[in-house]
Design a protein around this motif. Structure first.
Motif, short mmCIF file in Angstrom:
data_model
loop_
_atom_site.label_atom_id
_atom_site.label_comp_id
_atom_site.label_asym_id
_atom_site.label_seq_id
_atom_site.Cartn_x
_atom_site.Cartn_y
_atom_site.Cartn_z
N UNK A 78 126.66 22.91 11.13
CA UNK A 78 127.75 22.05 10.67
C UNK A 78 127.86 22.06 9.15
N UNK A 79 126.70 21.92 8.50
CA UNK A 79 126.72 21.84 7.03
C UNK A 79 127.22 23.14 6.42
N UNK A 80 126.86 24.24 7.09
CA UNK A 80 127.29 25.51 6.54
C UNK A 80 128.82 25.61 6.63
N UNK B 236 130.97 23.10 6.53
CA UNK B 236 131.64 22.29 5.52
C UNK B 236 131.39 22.85 4.13
N UNK B 237 130.23 23.45 3.94
CA UNK B 237 129.94 24.03 2.64
C UNK B 237 130.86 25.21 2.34
N UNK B 238 131.01 26.09 3.33
CA UNK B 238 131.86 27.26 3.11
C UNK B 238 133.31 26.86 2.92
#
Lengths: 319, 295, 392, 257
Positions: free
Chosen positions: C100-102, C104-106
């Motif tokens: 998930x974090x990846x 939103x980060x991308x």
């Protein structure tokens, strides 16, 4: 620097929330309690905050606080019931607790959003807020790692019987651990959820236990600093590894296995060992033995450094 | 009655999976979290070969058992043995073995995931044909029969073997106290390797039989069974093979009843809730021995 | 045949109307977009797009499929000079690998890059729901494929190029009703959001509309592997049809065990059974019908041409994910053309404009509810070795 | 069940056990012991392996649940105490196998003896530090303060453990085989240490196999077998007692004594 931060703000954020989750599992392990209840508490904290925020119009911070407190309270109650279980039996009971939380969320109807979970719970939390909360948690944990408190906790973990013989109330430590772990887990859940805006039952899963344990094993289980190192490695590794694309999960598996094999104390343990050896070398000579020590007892030669000793050769340890 | 039969079949599938894990855990103290991945990968290997040649059931099972045994022994040799060598105490060793297993498991799972594009795989090309028997209003397939007989047979045989044979004694001694075991002339390393090979072979057997029984396997199947097996072993009481048999059928029985009560999405809560309660009443599991405390 | 066509038109019209109503409701400011087809920003010669979805891991099949479809569409757009002779679309892809974090980060990184004009978002529901508020806030038009959960299409900048499964599941209910198979049993995976939604709410509702009776309903979990008990109970009760809303391996087992239990009625699945995912069930799966938003067996001209081109490029027939990706990319191209503006705002307006009108894609006549795609869907039948259109 | 009255000669019993029994299932590890420890004396417990000596120590520190009986310390019955309360009453112990924190240096291991018995705060910390340093000096491990236990010889590990117990400033010190595995010279050092502690009025209960050392150091001996007290009294007399010789010592050891 600023540009770098803007581009990576979310990864920084993920590092912090992963660290919070890992800390909620690391603390009990540090006290010798094999509790994975932190994951269930993540769910309780996350769901409570999200429900309050989206369905009852509670503001971000009260929602986070209530989620944290509820998780802490429930975890403490759990601890009261099960703190006497030993080793992996306790582990199993806490996994059961976490899975039950997930099932309850799945079957919670419109309150928990069922299998789809809750959406749109985007609270007003910034990275700075998370950093401050994290600093608070870490400060508390740091106190528990240094000085007499740290020594006593180490003893409770390594040798509960010895701890009791030294006057340490082992049962109370174990129970309070559940409270603290629940609070941290709940906070992690509430913060993560209101940052991501979503939470689903599928998240509150054994997978989360795996992530937390991996962070701890890679970084080091003895200190929050280890968890920080582990969280950084785990959160940034995929970014670093993304160029290998298809091979990523295979390499990831290899790295985790290698860390488990070659870094008994994690990266932190390795660093500490190196520092200790460096200092030992700088000490003028090994301390001069008194006259009586010249007479060595049979079988009493100093053992080799910890890293090279094997389980088979340890005496005592567990009883 | 039919429910009982269904419980028996489901329980035997669980049992086959859990046996290998329980064997390794209660004898050489290795809680192998790569067991699920070995289970999936062995069955997958047999699947790959069966795609090219139409093979009979025994051959497919043999392939799966051999792959499982090899993988498990390799894991023991390359990972767990190395971890134990570098550990100073049991708790940290236990933990690192757990994590090491998780790391190792990621590798075969990634390979299967990639190769199947997450689609279920099976032995559709096998020469084996499922037949349905029907008598006295009860239905059962020949596969179920094989699963039940194999599961219970191996469980009982393993229990007796562990109890009786010298090798068994040695193994049990490792489980209880590795120092005594080495005094008894048990070669710990070789024994551990052998045990893990057997455990892996059982994973392979379970994998192949499960594919025959359920017709398909998904890549996540191993992980799902892992937690259940962990629960069964703890429920029965670590160190007791009879406990595993009990644990497997108890969990299967509970699940069957919950489904019968139309509470399908509550299965985990009820079965894990039961395990939770059992642990409160009997902290050492149903068949577990009370630790004799000595100072 | 006459009735369905009429019905389809009616549906399309109402949907389009609803879309326009929503558009109007969404604020007067966007009204301006409708007039200035000439565009204030114009169409840039190089339009950079960002694809942020899983291309490895458990849902990689969706990301990879969509990606293939999009790339084929991009080639065609360029070859046809659809946006003008010198206009080039480029798509940078990053893998979210289930994190998930990846995702939103991308996505945040893509937002920060002002060159990126539009984003193709994650295929996983929760990843999508996490990035949706981020792109909304930043005002970057984002098209999601798959990602069938709530909380994904939440405002003016979030779009979805996959019709939710429930929205075309009615063709399955209709099929059963037309065949007079009114007594239906349902087995659904209650821990899998899409299936939980249909199993608990949508299918009972559709059953009511089409005069079917759901005589029994069984919820299971994602980790349920054995269906003997349910299969035997169903075989004993002999309903006319069984609806299986299960993930891939579960469906294979359930179909097999239904067969072994002696059940001989009609089985109905979901698009998860497409792409040969029930092949392992062998004869037991033969006769299974399931609604999909696209099937390579479709016989209309657009679809046949798409299958042909796709097979030429990739060596195998497209799956539903490829079709969704393909239509999504065309949606984007049409949007740029419609607004004549390849800026973020221009694309956003264009997407809404195209959505309001609908267009014909490989998935048939595409209509939209707001920013969310709707298709009629096709019902296909698995004959034991391949898919073909289910005949009524 | 043999109740002995001959302790009544001593004015004050710091510790009294009355009919103490510990059974593990069918195993009667300790089976009805009654005895007292006179203040300021060193009392030794003799007995063959498995005679219940260590279980008795465990019972006194409340680690082992009692099957029956009462335990009194300074006149108060504490049989119902949780184990961790026992040190707060003034009872410290060492273990048969040395138990130290391997990751902490010697000073910290000794400080552990003071940690839970002193309150927090700077003054207490200084006090604890002083007590630990004194204890290390008395046991001769003060020069090892910064060394980790895993770098120590076995004899030194024993010293650290005794230092930790002394740092607790107990009123009763239980020593479970404190000289096991030590050479003659080291054993004498431990003896000397015990005698100097006695001179300060510290009561000590020691479990040992080295009869010579017990005879030289103890004021009186208790001999146990099969969980029961068989003889108690003046060390030389106890050692010469035929029952004790038969149970434990063997002919050769008797000659030695």
């Amino acid at each position: 620097m600023m540009a770098w931060y803007t581009a990576n703000a979310v990864v920084v954020q993920a590092t912090m929330t992963t660290l919070l989750l890992a800390l909620s599992i690391q603390l009990p392990l540090r006290v010798g309690v094999f509790s994975f209840a932190g994951v269930g508490c993540f769910g309780i904290g996350g769901y409570t905050a999200a429900i309050l925020y989206t369905k009852f119009d509670v503001d971000t911070w009260p929602a986070v606080a209530l989620g944290t407190l509820l998780a802490g309270g429930l975890c403490y109650l759990l601890g009261l019931i099960i703190h006497k279980l030993s080793g992996l039996y306790l582990g199993m009971a806490t996994i059961a607790f976490s899975l039950i939380v997930a099932v309850a969320a799945t079957n919670g109807g419109s309150l928990t959003g069922g299998a789809s979970g809750i959406f749109g719970a985007l609270g007003g939390i910034t990275n700075l807020h998370v950093l401050l909360l994290l600093a608070l948690v870490v400060a508390g944990l740091a106190i528990s790692e240094y000085g007499r408190f740290g020594r006593m906790i180490d003893t409770v973990r390594e040798d509960p019987e010895l701890a009791a013989a030294l006057g340490i109330n082992v049962g109370r430590y174990r129970k309070l651990t559940f409270l603290a772990s629940g609070l941290i887990g709940g906070l992690a859940g509430a913060v993560t959820t209101l940052l991501r805006s979503t939470i689903t039952p599928a998240e509150v899963n054994f997978h989360m236990v795996v992530v937390a344990l991996t962070v701890i094993i890679i970084g080091g289980s003895s200190s929050w600093l280890g968890a920080l190192i582990g969280a950084i490695v785990i959160t940034w590794l995929p970014t670093v590894l993304s160029f290998v694309a298809d091979w990523e999960s295979i390499i990831y598996g290899f790295l985790v296995a290698l860390a488990a094999i070659f870094l008994p104390g994690g990266v932190l343990g390795l660093a500490k060992d190196l520092i200790h050896r460096w200092r030992a070398r700088r000490r003028p000579t090994p301390p001069a033995p008194p006259a009586s020590e010249a007479e060595k007892i049979p079988g009493g030669e100093p053992s080799s450094p910890a890293t090279e000793r094997s389980l088979a050769s340890t005496q005592g340890g567990t009883s | 009655m039919q429910e009982l039969l269904n419980t028996l079949t489901l329980g035997s599938i669980y049992l086959l999976f859990a046996l290998g894990m329980a064997l390794a855990w209660s004898t050489i103290g290795i809680l192998n979290f790569a067991h699920g991945a070995i289970f999936v990968f062995s069955a997958f290997s047999a699947h790959i070969i069966s795609e090219h040649v139409a093979l009979s059931m025994p051959v497919l099972i043999l392939i799966s058992v051999l792959v499982g045994a090899a993988m498990s022994a390799l894991t023991q040799w390359l990972a767990f043995e190395q971890i134990l060598k570098r550990s100073t105490n049991h708790r940290s060793a236990e933990m690192r073995v757990l994590i090491g297993g998780i790391g190792v498991a990621a590798i075969p799972i990634a390979i299967v995931d990639k190769a199947t594009a997450s689609a279920p795989f099976g032995f559709a090309n096998s020469t084996y044909k499922t037949e349905v028997y029907e008598s006295m209003g009860l239905r059962m397939t020949n596969t179920s029969l094989i699963v039940i007989i194999t599961g219970v047979g191996i469980a009982v045989a393993l229990t007796l073997w562990l109890r009786a044979s010298r090798r068994g004694l040695g193994l049990r001694a490792i489980g209880v106290d590795s120092e005594t075991a080495s005094l008894m002339g048990v070669n710990r390393t070789a024994m551990a390797l052998g045990t893990m090979a057997i455990a892996g072979g059982l994973a392979g057997l379970a994998g192949a039989l499960q594919v025959f029984q359920l017709q398909a396997m998904g890549v996540a199947t191993g992980d799902q069974l892992l937690i259940k097996a962990f629960a069964m072993i703890v429920l029965g009481g670590l160190g007791s093979m009879a406990g595993v048999i009990f644990g497997a059928f108890a969990l299967a029985g509970a699940e069957t009843l919950i489904f019968a009560a139309k509470l399908g999405t509550w299965v985990d809560a009820v079965s894990f809730g039961l395990i939770f309660l059992v642990l409160l009443v009997r902290p050492q599991g149903i068949f577990g021995r009370q630790e004799v405390r000595r100072t | 045949m006459g009735v369905p066509v009429q019905r389809r038109r009616l549906l399309k019209m109402t949907a389009a109307l609803a879309g326009m109503a929503m558009l109007a409701a969404c604020g007067g400011g966007t009204g301006a977009a409708a007039q200035n087809a000439g565009g204030e920003g114009g169409i840039a010669s190089n339009i950079k797009l960002m694809g942020v979805y899983d291309t490895t891991g458990p849902v990689a099949y969706a990301g990879v499929g969509a990606s293939k479809g999009m790339k084929l569409a991009m080639e065609e757009i360029e070859k046809q000079a659809f946006l003008g002779p010198d206009v080039k679309l480029t798509l940078d892809e990053v893998d979210t690998a289930g994190a998930i974090e990846r995702a939103s980060s991308e996505v945040s990184r893509a937002i920060a890059d002002s060159e990126v004009k539009a984003i193709f978002g994650p295929v996983s529901g929760q990843q999508a729901a996490t990035v949706a508020p981020i792109v909304e806030q930043a005002g970057v038009p984002t098209i999601f494929n798959q990602a069938g959960s709530e909380g994904v299409v939440i405002g003016d900048f979030t779009f979805r190029g996959t019709a939710p499964m429930y929205s075309y599941y009615d063709i399955a209910a209709k099929y059963l009703a037309d065949k007079g198979l009114t007594d239906v049993a349902v087995i659904y995976n209650g821990t899998f959001p899409t299936f939980a939604e249909i199993g608990q709410k949508e299918f009972p509702r559709l059953a009511g509309e089409h005069g079917l009776t759901v005589s029994s309903s069984y919820a299971v979990q994602s980790n349920t592997q054995d269906f003997t008990a349910q299969a035997q109970e169903i075989a004993a009760k002999k309903p006319d049809a069984v609806v299986l809303l299960l993930i891939a391996p579960q469906a294979v087992t359930a179909l097999t065990q239904l067969g072994q239990a002696g059940y001989e009625g009609q089985t109905v699945g979901s698009s998860v059974q497409a792409a040969g995912n029930v092949a392992q069930a062998g004869e037991h799966a033969a006769g299974l019908v399931y609604p999909v938003d696209f099937s390579a067996a479709q016989d209309d001209e657009t679809a046949v041409k798409f299958v042909e081109e796709f097979t030429k490029k990739y060596g195998k027939a497209p799956d539903q994910y490829a079709a969704e990706g393909y239509d999504s990319m065309w949606w984007l191209a049409r949007a740029i053309k419609a607004s004549g503006d390849s800026s973020r705002a221009g694309i956003q307006k264009g997407l809404q404009k195209v959505a309001a009108e609908g267009f014909e894609g490989v998935m048939g006549d595409l209509t939209f509810e707001g920013n969310d795609l709707r298709v009629k869907g096709v019902l296909v039948q698995w004959d034991g070795s391949k898919e073909r259109l289910a005949t009524e | 069940m043999s109740r002995s009255q001959n302790d009544s000669a001593d004015p004050r019993m710091i510790f009294e056990a009355d009919d103490v029994a510990v059974h593990f299932g069918g195993v009667k590890a300790v089976d009805g012991l009654t005895f007292g420890l006179p203040e300021g004396k060193i009392i030794g417990i003799l007995g063959p392996n498995g005679s219940g000596k260590s279980t008795l120590v465990g019972a006194i520190t409340r680690h082992v649940p009692l099957t029956r009986g009462t335990l009194k310390f300074l006149g108060k019955d504490y049989a119902g105490d949780e184990p961790h309360l026992v040190p707060h009453r003034g009872i410290a112990r060492t273990f048969q196998t040395v138990r130290l924190l391997e990751e902490r240096n010697v000073l910290e291991n000794v400080l552990l003896g003071t940690d839970s018995l002193t309150a927090g705060g700077r003054a207490a910390r200084r006090l604890g530090q002083e007590r630990a340093e004194q204890a290390m000096a008395r046991t001769g491990c003060d020069h090892l303060a910064k060394v980790r236990p895993d770098e120590l010889s076995y004899g030194n590990r024993r010293r650290v453990e005794i230092a930790r117990a002394i740092a607790m400033e107990p009123k009763l010190l239980l020593l479970d085989e404190p000289t096991a595995g030590m050479g003659r010279a080291e054993k004498e050092e431990i003896s000397t240490l015990m005698l100097s502690l006695r001179a300060e009025g510290l009561t000590q209960l020691i479990v040992e196999h080295d009869v010579q050392m017990m005879v030289d150091t103890c004021d009186s001996l208790l001999a146990m077998n099969f969980g029961k007290l068989i003889v108690e009294g003046e060390p030389r007399e106890v050692v010469r007692n035929p029952a004790v010789q038969e149970a434990y010592l063997g002919k050769q050891a008797v000659k030695h004594a």
